[in-house]
Design a protein around this motif. Structure first.
Motif, short mmCIF file in Angstrom:
data_model
loop_
_atom_site.label_atom_id
_atom_site.label_comp_id
_atom_site.label_asym_id
_atom_site.label_seq_id
_atom_site.Cartn_x
_atom_site.Cartn_y
_atom_site.Cartn_z
N GLU A 275 26.08 47.95 44.92
CA GLU A 275 25.40 46.72 45.31
C GLU A 275 26.33 45.52 45.11
OE1 GLU A 275 21.23 44.30 44.38
OE2 GLU A 275 21.74 46.11 43.22
N GLY A 276 27.09 45.53 44.02
CA GLY A 276 28.04 44.45 43.78
C GLY A 276 29.14 44.42 44.83
N ALA A 277 29.61 45.60 45.22
CA ALA A 277 30.67 45.68 46.22
C ALA A 277 30.20 45.19 47.59
CB ALA A 277 31.18 47.11 46.32
N ARG A 278 28.91 45.35 47.87
CA ARG A 278 28.36 44.93 49.15
C ARG A 278 27.88 43.47 49.15
NH1 ARG A 278 24.65 50.23 50.76
NH2 ARG A 278 26.39 51.59 51.38
N HIS A 279 27.94 42.84 47.99
CA HIS A 279 27.45 41.46 47.87
C HIS A 279 28.27 40.54 48.79
CE1 HIS A 279 26.51 37.58 45.93
NE2 HIS A 279 25.41 38.18 45.53
N VAL A 280 27.64 39.44 49.19
CA VAL A 280 28.30 38.50 50.09
C VAL A 280 29.56 37.91 49.47
CG1 VAL A 280 26.91 36.53 49.29
CG2 VAL A 280 27.92 36.47 51.57
N PHE A 281 29.60 37.79 48.15
CA PHE A 281 30.80 37.26 47.49
C PHE A 281 31.81 38.39 47.33
CE2 PHE A 281 33.50 36.03 43.95
CZ PHE A 281 33.84 34.75 44.32
N ARG A 282 32.96 38.26 47.98
CA ARG A 282 33.96 39.34 47.98
C ARG A 282 35.26 38.92 47.28
NH1 ARG A 282 32.51 43.14 52.07
NH2 ARG A 282 30.22 43.18 52.00
N GLY A 283 35.30 37.75 46.67
CA GLY A 283 36.52 37.32 46.01
C GLY A 283 36.66 37.96 44.64
N GLN A 284 37.89 37.95 44.13
CA GLN A 284 38.16 38.43 42.78
C GLN A 284 37.51 39.80 42.58
OE1 GLN A 284 36.94 35.30 40.12
NE2 GLN A 284 38.59 35.62 38.72
N GLY A 285 37.05 40.12 41.39
CA GLY A 285 36.21 41.31 41.19
C GLY A 285 36.91 42.64 41.09
N GLY A 286 38.24 42.64 40.99
CA GLY A 286 38.93 43.92 40.91
C GLY A 286 38.53 44.75 39.70
N ASP A 287 38.20 44.06 38.59
CA ASP A 287 37.83 44.81 37.37
C ASP A 287 36.52 45.56 37.56
OD1 ASP A 287 36.46 42.42 37.55
OD2 ASP A 287 36.53 41.99 35.40
N GLY A 288 35.56 44.95 38.28
CA GLY A 288 34.30 45.64 38.54
C GLY A 288 34.49 46.83 39.46
N LEU A 289 35.30 46.65 40.49
CA LEU A 289 35.57 47.75 41.42
C LEU A 289 36.33 48.88 40.73
CD1 LEU A 289 36.62 45.66 44.54
CD2 LEU A 289 34.46 46.89 44.22
N LEU A 290 37.27 48.51 39.87
CA LEU A 290 38.03 49.54 39.14
C LEU A 290 37.10 50.36 38.26
CD1 LEU A 290 41.06 50.45 38.61
CD2 LEU A 290 40.84 49.16 36.48
N ALA A 291 36.17 49.67 37.58
CA ALA A 291 35.20 50.37 36.73
C ALA A 291 34.34 51.33 37.56
CB ALA A 291 34.32 49.36 35.99
N TRP A 292 34.00 50.92 38.77
CA TRP A 292 33.24 51.78 39.68
C TRP A 292 34.03 53.04 40.00
CZ3 TRP A 292 32.15 50.34 45.50
CH2 TRP A 292 31.28 51.30 46.05
N GLY A 293 35.30 52.86 40.38
CA GLY A 293 36.14 54.01 40.70
C GLY A 293 36.32 54.94 39.51
N ASP A 294 36.51 54.35 38.34
CA ASP A 294 36.69 55.16 37.13
C ASP A 294 35.43 55.95 36.79
OD1 ASP A 294 39.23 54.14 37.00
OD2 ASP A 294 38.86 52.84 35.29
N THR A 295 34.27 55.33 37.01
CA THR A 295 33.01 56.04 36.76
C THR A 295 32.87 57.22 37.71
OG1 THR A 295 31.97 53.97 36.02
CG2 THR A 295 30.51 55.78 36.64
N LEU A 296 33.20 57.00 38.97
CA LEU A 296 33.15 58.10 39.95
C LEU A 296 34.10 59.23 39.55
CD1 LEU A 296 33.10 55.91 43.17
CD2 LEU A 296 31.35 57.60 42.60
N ALA A 297 35.30 58.86 39.11
CA ALA A 297 36.28 59.88 38.70
C ALA A 297 35.77 60.68 37.51
CB ALA A 297 37.61 59.21 38.37
N SER A 298 35.12 60.01 36.56
CA SER A 298 34.61 60.69 35.37
C SER A 298 33.51 61.68 35.73
CB SER A 298 34.08 59.68 34.36
OG SER A 298 32.87 59.09 34.81
N LEU A 299 32.87 61.47 36.89
CA LEU A 299 31.81 62.37 37.34
C LEU A 299 32.34 63.45 38.28
CD1 LEU A 299 29.06 59.67 38.04
CD2 LEU A 299 29.18 61.24 36.09
#
Length: 330
Positions: A275-299
């Motif tokens: 939901e955060g990745a699809r939000h209208v605000f797309r600036g900055q945010g690499g740390d949130g996206l990285l955490a998303w990827g890491d969570t997926l990898a852990s699963l």
């Protein structure tokens, strides 16, 4: 100013804009410098309340009497608050350096430019802004904004040094802003005791309404570093309830994703991240996206994790998180 007083001013400003738009008068003859300055002040108040279209209209009405750089920077801030980061950047791409670049007016403009640059992920440009304007002052708020750029580049100690300079000021807003930024940096590095000590120096009442959410988000980072995700969740929800900027609402989603992952509620975490990745605000945010990827990898969802890590490099390419994402991609 009380609520009724603001609404009266707001109505008067709208009537003024309507007259100008209708061509009833010639703008240059109708508006003085003082009136333009008043309109720009009302525009800032409108922006802080989330009335973005009104803010831009009021700024447009004040243009011609105020320095073009000032008007462009204020318009860019309104666009950034709304989540229209690319448009905000275009508004300041060719911004002029006006006369007396070392004055307080110029300092204010540079602070706005740095805010927009950081929001858009242009951290290196943010750090180069002051040089072009030959600023004689070392403003505390500018130090905080530059500290954020440095942190996003992974230059942690330099960021904390900027924060300490801002903490020494007599300005309550600057002190609280510096304390909150330092809290985020320290908590992100799991330095929980230091983060807690710095957070205790912050006062929510020192912040304008449009930045109150940052107080609660900083508390959430401290709570996570202290190992209390339930308290972190409550802090995020308090921040989200008072958030006015699009960036704050997006950041709340990423934070809730981190917290859910920490609690082992992985499907909820993935939903929040997406939901955060699809939000209208797309600036900055690499740390949130990285955490998303890491969570997926852990699963064990390696393919999807790789897609998200690539998204980090696309959306926040200058950030330290983009470098980490590239490492994970091999």
């Amino acid at each position: 100013m009380d609520e009724n007083g603001f609404y009266e001013l707001f109505l008067g400003a709208w009537l003024f804009v309507g007259l100008v738009a209708a061509g009833a008068f010639v703008g240059d003859r109708l508006i003085s410098y003082e009136a333009a300055a008043k309109l720009s002040s009302y525009a800032r108040q409108a922006r802080g309340r989330g009335w973005f279209t009104t803010s831009r209209l009021l700024l447009a009405a004040s243009s011609g009497r105020l320095p073009a750089a000032y008007v462009q920077a204020e318009i860019a801030m309104a666009l950034y608050y709304e989540g229209r980061v690319e448009e905000a950047c275009r508004a300041i791409d060719d911004i002029p350096v006006f006369e007396e670049p070392s004055g307080e007016f110029a300092l204010y403009v540079v602070n706005l430019l740095v805010c927009v640059d950081v929001a858009a992920g242009y951290y290196k440009r943010a750090l180069s802004r002051r040089a072009a304007w030959s600023l004689a002052q070392n403003d505390a708020i500018l130090c905080i904004n530059e500290a954020e750029a440095l942190a996003n580049l992974g230059r942690w100690e330099a960021s904390l040094a900027h924060t300490r300079r801002a903490l020494d000021t007599g300005d309550a807003l600057a002190r609280t802003g510096a304390a909150l930024h330092g809290t985020w940096v320290l908590a992100s590095q799991e330095r929980a005791e230091e983060a807690r000590a710095l957070f205790e120096l912050a006062c929510e009442n020192d912040l304008p309404d449009d930045f109150r959410s940052e107080y609660h988000f900083a508390e959430a980072f401290v709570r996570l570093a202290e190992g209390d995700p339930a308290a972190a969740r409550r802090a995020v929800l308090r921040g989200d309830a008072v958030a006015q900027r699009a960036s704050s609402r997006r950041n709340a989603l990423f934070l809730l994703g981190r917290i859910a992952a920490r609690e082992g509620r992985f499907e909820e975490a993935l939903a929040r991240f997406e939901e955060g990745a699809r939000h209208v605000f797309r600036g900055q945010g690499g740390d949130g996206l990285l955490a998303w990827g890491d969570t997926l990898a852990s699963l064990g969802r390696a393919e999807r994790a790789a897609e998200v890590w690539r998204l980090v490099t696309e959306r926040d390419p200058e950030s330290y998180t983009a470098a980490l994402a590239r490492e994970r991609l091999g």
